[in-house]
Each structure stands twice: as C-alpha cells, then as structure tokens.
Scaffold this active site. Structure first.
Site, PDB file in Angstrom:
ATOM      1  N   ASP A 236       1.473  -3.956   9.072  1.00 55.61           N
ATOM      2  CA  ASP A 236       1.313  -3.650   7.649  1.00 55.61           C
ATOM      3  C   ASP A 236       2.675  -3.635   6.950  1.00 55.61           C
ATOM      4  OD1 ASP A 236       0.060  -2.870   5.303  1.00 55.61           O
ATOM      5  OD2 ASP A 236      -0.929  -1.109   6.159  1.00 55.61           O
TER       6      ASP A 236
ATOM      7  N   ASP B 154      -7.104  -4.503   0.107  1.00 61.23           N
ATOM      8  CA  ASP B 154      -7.579  -3.162   0.465  1.00 61.23           C
ATOM      9  C   ASP B 154      -8.917  -2.879  -0.195  1.00 61.23           C
ATOM     10  OD1 ASP B 154      -5.529  -2.490   2.085  1.00 61.23           O
ATOM     11  OD2 ASP B 154      -4.400  -1.358   0.600  1.00 61.23           O
TER      12      ASP B 154
HETATM   13  C1  DGJ Z   1      -2.735  -0.328   3.719  1.00 59.66           C
HETATM   14  C2  DGJ Z   1      -3.728  -1.172   4.477  1.00 59.66           C
HETATM   15  O1  DGJ Z   1      -4.080  -2.279   3.742  1.00 59.66           O
HETATM   16  C3  DGJ Z   1      -4.906  -0.278   4.866  1.00 59.66           C
HETATM   17  O2  DGJ Z   1      -5.914  -1.039   5.471  1.00 59.66           O
HETATM   18  C4  DGJ Z   1      -4.383   0.786   5.788  1.00 59.66           C
HETATM   19  O3  DGJ Z   1      -3.925   0.194   6.961  1.00 59.66           O
HETATM   20  C5  DGJ Z   1      -3.280   1.577   5.121  1.00 59.66           C
HETATM   21  N1  DGJ Z   1      -2.271   0.715   4.595  1.00 59.66           N
HETATM   22  C6  DGJ Z   1      -2.663   2.546   6.081  1.00 59.66           C
HETATM   23  O4  DGJ Z   1      -1.585   3.206   5.561  1.00 59.66           O
END
Ligand code: DGJ
Length: 731
Positions: free
Chosen positions: A477, A542
């Site tokens: 991430d 997200d």
């Molecule tokens: C952003 C990601 O896109 C989410 O799926 C998740 O992993 C969060 N970060 C975790 O902090």
C-alpha cells in the site's frame, strides 16, 4: 486482423522525422498493393510539415535548441561551449541547445527499457525485435539512442530513450520524455481516465483543440487524478466497436506527464515522460540514463479493440510469469471486517469462515505490526505486534494453511509515522526540506528512497518477514502522495523513488519466487504498466460500493486487463457510501476481475454464507473466461446506467455475459446489445449460477439480435439489476 506500420526518415540535414504510423491491411500484397512502391514513396508524405523553419515538422524526438520553439521532449544544458569560449560569451552559459543528428541504426534482440523488471520471472510472450536509432549532437559528444520494440500481435511499439554523455563535462537534463508520438493532421479527441480518491478511473473525453492539454502526477505515485494512458481518435469518428484509434500508455509509477500539444497545422504531438516541473538530472561524463517505456499502439476496431490490444500486451509481456498462468485466487481481505482491531482470534475466526465459503488466499490488512492499533503510530516498524499476536503470526498462518489457503499480509513500506521507533531513530530519513515543516497526511511521512541505506533497510525488513513467516502475498500500500520532496537524490527523486520501489519488489520476487504482490495506493493510486510488471493484481479504489465500482471498472478496463483487477464483495450497506446493494449486484460487479471478499463474515448467518459459497463456486467455473478472455464492453455504466461486459475465450467456446444496471430509468427500454467474438455456427447454452440451462441460442443469433434480457421469458427484464451468465458451446 489489422497490422501496424511506423515510418520515419532521415532528412538530408540528418534530422530523424516521423512520416506516418497507423494500421495497414494485414497483407498488402493480397490487397493488390505494391509493398515496395508503398514504402519507397512514404517520404513524399512528410513534406507538408516542412513549414515555418521546421515548426510543423514531426521530429521523432523534438529537442530544445536549434530553431525549435514548440514543446520539446528533451532539454539539456552544457556548462561549456563545445569549442573555445569567445570574448564576452561566458554570461550566456550554459548552452541550452541540442542538435541531434542521425548516426546509425541497428536491430537488436535483447533490448530492454530503463526500469525493466529485474525479478528474473519471465513473461508469457516471445522475445521481440527492437530498432535502435543512434543520434548525436552536431558538436558535443552527447548521444541519444531511440528504441522501438515491436509487438506485432498487439499492434504495439514500445519506445524509450537512452542518453549517453561522452563529453568531459557534467550535462544537466531538464526535460526528458520516453517518446513523442506524432499524429497526422486532423480534428482529434481523447478518451482518458480522470478522478480522485474513491472515484478513480472516471472516463473523460477531451477535444484536442489548438493548445496543450496536460495530464500528470507529482506525488511520487501514479496518482488518483489521472492515469497514464490515452486513446485518441478523430472527433466523433470512433465508438467501442468502430473507428481508428491511436493509443498509448506509460510504463512508469513515478512523477510522469503526458502532454497533448495541438499545433497550428492541426497536428498533435503526444509527449510522454518524466514530469519536468521539478526535474534536474546531472549526467556525469561517461554516464548513461535509460528511460522507462512509452507504449504506442493502433486499433481499427474502436476503443474496444484498443483495450483488447492493451490487455493482451499486459498479459503477454508485462505481468510476471510464464505461460500458462494459473487464474488469480479468490481472496479474503480483513480490512472492512476488523479495521485496526486485528487479533489472532478474530483473524482465525474469519479464516475458518473464509475457507468454508471457498476462499483461496487469506490476507490480513493493516494493524498487525508495531504499535499500529490506529493510524497514528507504528508505520515503519515491521515487526509483529505482541498485543495482536502474542505467539507471532505462526498460529494464524498454520491455521490458514491447514484450511488449504495461502496467506497474505498488508505492508506500506515507503511510509513512517512520526510516532514509530524508526522515525525516532532516523528523523533524517524522511523527505523534507531543511528548516521547513514536514506536512503529514494520515499522520505519516514518506521515507527518502533516494537514500540507499533506507532502501536497503526496508528491503531487509521485508525479507526478514518473508524468511520468518510462510507469506505468499503482500498487499503493498501507499497511502499518501508526496509533498515537500526534499531528498538526497535532489531533483531526480521524481523517478528515483519509483525506481527504488521497483528494486525492492524485484529483490523480493527474485528471492521468494512464490510471492505474489498486490499494488494499492490508497485505492487506485498506483495502477500502471510499470507496476503491473512486478505485481499480479491491483486495487482500483477504496470505494467498494457496487454502483460506483461499475463506473470505476469501465474506466480501468480501457487500459488494464480484468485478470489484474482485484474486486471485493463487501457489506450490504457499503462502508464508504452508506448505500445498500443486493448480494447479486455486489457479486456481479466483483466477479468481473480477480474476485475478493471483504465482508465481516463473522456477522453473516448460515444462509447468507451459503449464498456466498454458491457464488464463489460459480465464479471459479467462469474465471478462466473472465481472466483470460477477450473483453467487449457492450454498454457503459456512465452512458445510460447499465454496464455490460462480455468476455469471450479466444476460440469462442465459452463466454461470460455480465450486465450491471446502476440507474434504472422508468420508461427507458434498451434493446439487448449484440454479442461479439462468438462462433456464428455454434449453439450456446446459457447457464446461470446454479448451472441451470436457461436457453440455447445460435452464435449467429446472439451476434445479430443479442441475448434477450431475460432468456427464460423473452422480453425486457427492467427490474433485473444485474446478472452474470455463462455461455458454453453445446456442440
Ligand atoms: C488503504 C487501502 O486502500 C485499504 O484497502 C486499506 O488497506 C487501508 N489503506 C489500510 O490502512
């Protein structure tokens, strides 16, 4: 099948100029055309551009200098003149004038662009021939090699540039593109993806009128606002199925820019490369720099065919792994179920439920390490939290493996919370400018990957995790974009950061060949062909709301293959938007790519879990078609409320029809769209998720009249919000 041509020539003064490019009938001779005559006379077609002292001329790599006053792809400065300094001239230094002239050319068989993956994993496709044209400044020993690597089956040419400074002075590079693509005169419009966090990949159509349109990113990731690809056609002359389309994409995840410069003579030049606003790259004597690649291609079958060429290219030559590649596994991700409240007990409970419904890869998200019980602490400390996992990860991993699943873990290696052991030990390791504030986003700062010791430290920490735990999958991430990019790498950090990320990923994949990686950047902030070369799947947003996701997926699919698109089924009431969606709709949307589940399984009843199980089993039956088939977008969600995707295996033996209605307008009736890519004389059985045969149709019938909206009754199923049907040849 159309095939592409790309023609250039060397002028008597030594300029390398573009003559034309596009598609040709597959075999010129069969069309009664004389190939030799065709190619011999191409030069004649370039003359009209020779106006206004070269200003309309289509240089293969337009440089700052000479008589050029329009945009350039390359700008350098020489601190000294090539000859003796004349009286009074010192004040005019440095020399910002590059005059590249043709030297030679060659065909190579093992050329690779800058930042090509070094993980050692092969791709499926065969090796490809590359034309290399060497140019040199008229006076300085400064060289630029232009590369053209050809992928004929996909109508794609990858272009990149390698600079070599053979002078005895340090030359500074101020602007550097991987390529400039010249389009013929015309009225052009461009289809591309724009957006923002939670609304990534919104399809946008922009007229390319006289002037310059710019898409770029300066945040050290690929970015949520624009994605580095484009599809260009003559205004209103293309559709999903028809029309000539020129397309392109960058294989790069750092600060990038695509400039669409439409000149007075109606020619358009696309300059793709490093974002130049904060670029200043010194090239020491003897030093070389090779850029990543810009992908260029052509389609005669509209945007749909352009996308299929790009998908095919990504599967054959970009995604890691030789043929035949197994399908991507069904994943479970714990983020929306437990957020930061990760505990060994709740993860084991989730894992058991996940295995029971058919999940194949169980991934623990954020919250498993250091002091990470919330987003204010712990980033940078890649050690298992003793609070969450008193006996380490082993008990959970053992359970997951015994349940027959693979194990995945979330990491965010480029970041640090100021409240972390790493930051307390090395406050100088983050991007910042001395004496200026260090702006935090989500309470985090970005590590300076211009520092070799930082890259080494993070690579070691991740390797340690992989050595000590049986991890099969990393979700990598990156949750903030960069601001205040002060770095020991100076004004090269815009590409050095991405290069370091690639290096760590390559190192991990090389040393742990079983590892696969998901790219995520606060949703869809890091999706591009450079990232796809070292990851197996990407997170597009997200936002897991099925209604919004249908639009996001339509946009993503313009350039990237469904195989790499991770999509989750989450809660009935969506956590981002609060909107309710049926289980059918959530699955129908998520089954269009690499299926994942993100719901709180611990809160679901037996009956609902059984429905999940049934749908996952159905997905497993159709996924070879979804992940490997040719995708035809038959309708788009943003243009009428229904998105219809048809994926067809290359031999036409199976297809998956996925229809998702996100806005049902009363009184609006849609005729079913005609299907494509089937075998006309074949008979297809139409199956639902229970394998119940709903109807049988001739391929020819489906390709002329379409698939009736409700094959059991005929007529129009206006109340049906979504459906996924499996078409299988009966004969
Ligand atoms: C952003 C990601 O896109 C989410 O799926 C998740 O992993 C969060 N970060 C975790 O902090």
């Amino acid at each position: 099948m159309d095939s592409a041509f790309y023609a250039m020539r060397v002028t008597p003064e030594g300029h390398l100029v573009h003559v034309g490019s596009g598609t040709l009938p597959a075999n010129l001779a069969q069309c009664g055309l004389d190939e030799e005559l065709w190619f011999d006379r191409l030069d004649d077609y370039e003359e009209y551009n020779y106006v206004w002292n070269n200003q309309g001329r289509c240089f293969e790599l337009p440089c700052f200098g000479d008589v050029n006053y329009v945009e350039s792809a390359l700008k350098v400065s020489f601190p000294q003149p090539a000859g003796p300094l004349e009286f009074g001239d010192a004040a005019n230094l440095p020399v910002r004038d590059l005059r590249l002239r043709y030297v030679s050319h060659d065909i190579l068989h093992d050329a690779a662009p800058g930042l090509a993956p070094e993980h050692g994993l092969p791709t499926r496709g065969p090796s490809r021939a590359t034309l290399c044209v060497v140019l040199k400044d008229e006076q300085y020993d400064f060289f630029a090699k232009l590369f053209y690597r050809v992928s004929p089956a996909q109508n794609i040419i990858e272009r990149w540039v390698e600079l070599e400074n053979c002078t005895c002075m340090t030359v500074t590079v101020h602007r550097l593109c991987f390529a400039t693509m010249n389009l013929p005169p015309g009225k052009w419009e461009m289809t591309h993806a724009a957006g923002v966090w939670a609304r990534e990949f919104a399809t946008q159509r922009t007229p390319l009128d006289q002037g310059t349109f710019v898409m770029d990113n300066r945040g050290l990731n690929t970015g949520h606002n624009h994605n580095p690809f484009y599809l260009i056609n003559e205004t209103a002359a293309a559709s999903e199925k028809n029309g000539t389309v020129h397309f392109g994409a960058l294989a790069f995840s750092g600060n990038w820019s695509l400039q669409f410069e439409s000149l007075f003579n109606q020619t358009v030049r696309v300059h793709g490369g490093y974002e130049a606003g904060d670029l200043s790259m010194p090239l020491a004597p003897g030093q070389k720099h090779a850029t990543p690649a810009m992908i260029l291609g052509w389609s005669e079958g509209g945007w749909g065919q352009a996308s299929r060429h790009l998908h095919d290219f990504a599967r054959e030559f970009v995604l890691p792994g030789a043929a035949p590649q197994p399908c991507r596994p069904v994943l479970y991700n714990s983020w929306e179920a437990t957020y930061f409240d990760v505990q060994v007990e709740n993860q084991i409970e989730l894992a058991r439920k996940a295995a029971a419904i058919g999940v194949e890869l169980f991934c623990v998200d954020d919250g498993w390490f250091g002091a990470r019980r919330h987003d204010r602490a712990g980033l940078g400390d890649w050690v298992v939290s003793p609070t969450a996992f008193p006996k380490g990860l082993k008990p959970l991993i053992d359970e997951v493996k015994e349940l027959g699943m693979k194990f995945g873990l979330w990491v965010e290696p480029e970041m640090v919370n100021p409240d972390s052991d790493l930051y307390r030990a090395h406050p100088d390791w983050v991007l910042h400018f001395p004496g200026r504030p260090r702006t935090e986003m989500r309470q985090q700062l970005i590590l300076d990957f211009g520092r070799e010791e930082v890259v080494q430290f993070i690579g070691d920490a991740l390797e340690k995790l992989l050595r000590e735990n049986a991890i099969d999958f990393f979700k990598w991430d990156m949750n903030r974009f960069a601001t205040e990019p002060g770095s020991v790498a100076g004004q090269t950090i815009g590409h050095r950061h991405a290069a370091a990320v690639y290096r760590i990923m390559d190192r991990l994949r090389k040393n742990f060949p079983h590892l696969s990686i998901q790219s995520c950047s606060g949703g869809g902030g890091r999706v591009d062909l450079g990232m796809l070369a070292r990851t197996d799947q990407v997170w597009t947003s997200d936002n897991t709301d099925a209604f919004d996701r249908a639009i996001i997926q339509d946009g993503y699919s313009l350039a990237y293959p469904p195989r790499a698109m991770e999509c989750w089924v989450t809660h009935e009431k969506n956590h981002q938007t609060g909107r309710h969606a049926s289980l059918d709709l959530r699955f129908d949307v998520a089954m269009r790519g690499a299926l994942g589940i993100g719901s709180s399984l611990n809160q679901l009843g037996e009956e609902e879990l059984a429905r999940y199980q049934r749908k996952i089993a159905f997905y497993k039956r159709i996924r070879p078609v979804v992940q490997e088939g040719n995708l035809h977008r038959l309708a788009l969600a943003a243009e009428g409320g229904t998105s219809i995707w048809l994926s067809v295996l290359r031999d036409g033996s199976q297809a998956v029809y996925s229809s998702v209605t996100i806005t049902q307008l009363q009184g609006v009736f849609r005729a079913p769209p005609v299907l494509c890519g089937l075998v006309p004389e074949a008979i297809y059985r139409v199956l639902d998720e229970h394998d119940t045969e709903l109807a049988r149709y001739h391929g020819a019938q489906l390709m002329t009249l379409g698939l009736p909206n409700d094959p059991t009754k005929g007529g129009f199923g206006c109340t049906v919000r979504s459906k996924t049907l499996w078409l299988v040849r009966a004969d």
